[in-house]
Design an enzyme around this catalytic site. Structure first.
Site, short mmCIF file in Angstrom:
data_model
loop_
_atom_site.label_atom_id
_atom_site.label_comp_id
_atom_site.label_asym_id
_atom_site.label_seq_id
_atom_site.Cartn_x
_atom_site.Cartn_y
_atom_site.Cartn_z
CE LYS A 219 38.79 96.44 -8.52
NZ LYS A 219 39.96 97.17 -8.95
CE LYS B 208 50.81 92.23 -10.18
NZ LYS B 208 50.75 92.61 -11.60
CE LYS C 80 37.75 84.63 -14.83
NZ LYS C 80 38.12 84.57 -16.24
#
Ligand code: TRP
Length: 349
Positions: A213, A132, A216
């Site tokens: 995978k 991140k 969203k």
């Protein structure tokens, strides 16, 4: 919502929350607003199953979500959506404690305390932090101490089992390290036990593209609240067996995305029948897709119905969450009193 049983019912059967369970289970989920079937099959289904056996705490972790850029005006809806969907999927407030992290302020308090024993070096080696951090424009400290807040979530309830996905195992290891250090410094007798991951079948539901995978952000998903026609359309365009070019070619159900999903939505004899038909080219991919879409619609329909019912009663979900937070807070306060004592801090009166 927690209802108080009449006094004379007390010795009849104890409420599920008072029955001693084998383990205390804690898990959290970020309020991303709406599940897809990957979330449902990979996590929520297990949460629901665990409720009958253990003392479960399920938390919508809104404080964790603050570490990512987000729109404050949309946050409440995200949190409430997640709670509605958890309830619709079968999380039962009579059996488990369902609550929102920020409504139990002790989470943030314990997180600070644990940060004073959390090893900096190990925090900086966390894979999720590094990933991140690389993507973010600027790296906030919350991204760094994220796993410490997770440790606080778990330890406030002295949870011993934590259902988590593969990507959170490293964070749970860090919680165990924090427990060892905390007990080493403030233990005797140990206040916290090292929590263990609760292994579930390593489910990794792939997206409709069959390549990545389900997620969203990639847009390759079926949401549990998708309308029947949307489901038909999405499954209709899903990836199938690459080697089967014409309907008369025999299929390979073991490497076909659509066939792979059948087991989660149909009884095994139906799956066997469909896959045999596919292998012998008696049925085509279009037939398989139709059967899968209808089975999915049948599975998801009661969830959609419960969701409608919950949303039809204004304030109900907020009340359930408030009752959950009240219940969680009683335990959290008790743990904090013990923590303060061990640390040599003045008590709260
Ligand atoms: N970080 C977890 C995730 O992204 C969510 C989470 C927060 C959690 N606190 C937790 C999971 C405590 C298990 C236990 O999936």
């Amino acid at each position: 919502p927690a209802s108080t049983p009449p006094a004379d019912a007390a010795q009849a059967s104890p409420s599920p929350l008072e029955t001693p369970r084998r383990e205390v289970v804690f898990s959290g989920m970020q309020p991303s607003g709406g599940f897809h079937i990957g979330n449902y099959l990979g996590a929520v289904r297990d949460w629901v199953a665990l409720q009958d056996q253990h003392r479960c705490f399920y938390c919508v972790v809104d404080l964790h979500a603050l570490t990512q850029p987000y729109e404050p005006a949309a946050m409440r809806a995200r949190v409430l959506d997640m709670a509605v969907e958890l309830l619709a999927c079968g999380i039962d407030p009579q059996k488990s404690t369902l609550f929102v992290q920020s409504q139990v302020p002790e989470h943030a308090e314990l997180s600070w305390i644990l940060s004073t024993v959390a090893p900096y070096g190990e925090l900086s080696r966390m894979t999720q932090f590094k990933e991140k951090g690389e993507r973010a424009e600027y790296v906030n400290c919350g991204l760094f101490t994220y796993p410490v807040l997770m440790a606080a979530d778990i330890l406030l309830y002295k949870a011993t089992r934590v259902p988590v996905g593969e990507d959170q195992i490293q964070h749970l290891e860090l919680t165990r390290e924090i427990v060892r250090r905390w007990n080493g410094r403030y233990g005797e007798p140990a206040l916290f036990a090292e929590p263990l991951p609760l292994h579930r079948s390593p489910l990794r539901i792939m997206g409709l593209d069959g390549k990545q995978k389900m997620s969203k952000s990639l847009g390759n998903y079926v949401a549990i609240s998708d309308e029947p026609d949307a489901i038909r359309k999405k499954i209709g365009s899903a990836f199938t067996d690459e080697l089967r070019l014409r309907k008369k070619d025999p299929g390979h159900p073991e490497s076909c995305y659509v066939c792979g999903l059948e087991q989660y939505f149909m009884p095994s004899d139906k799956v066997a029948e469909l896959q045999d038909g596919c292998r012998t080219a008696r049925i085509g991919c279009v037939d398989s897709k139709r059967a899968l879409a209808e089975a999915m619609i049948t599975t998801l329909q009661p969830i959609a119905e419960r969701k409608r019912q919950l949303l039809a009663q204004p304030g109900l979900v907020e009340d359930i969450l408030q009752a959950g937070a009240d219940e969680a807070r009683k335990i959290a306060k008790q743990t904090m009193a013990e923590v303060r004592e061990r640390l040599g801090l003045l008590p709260l009166r």
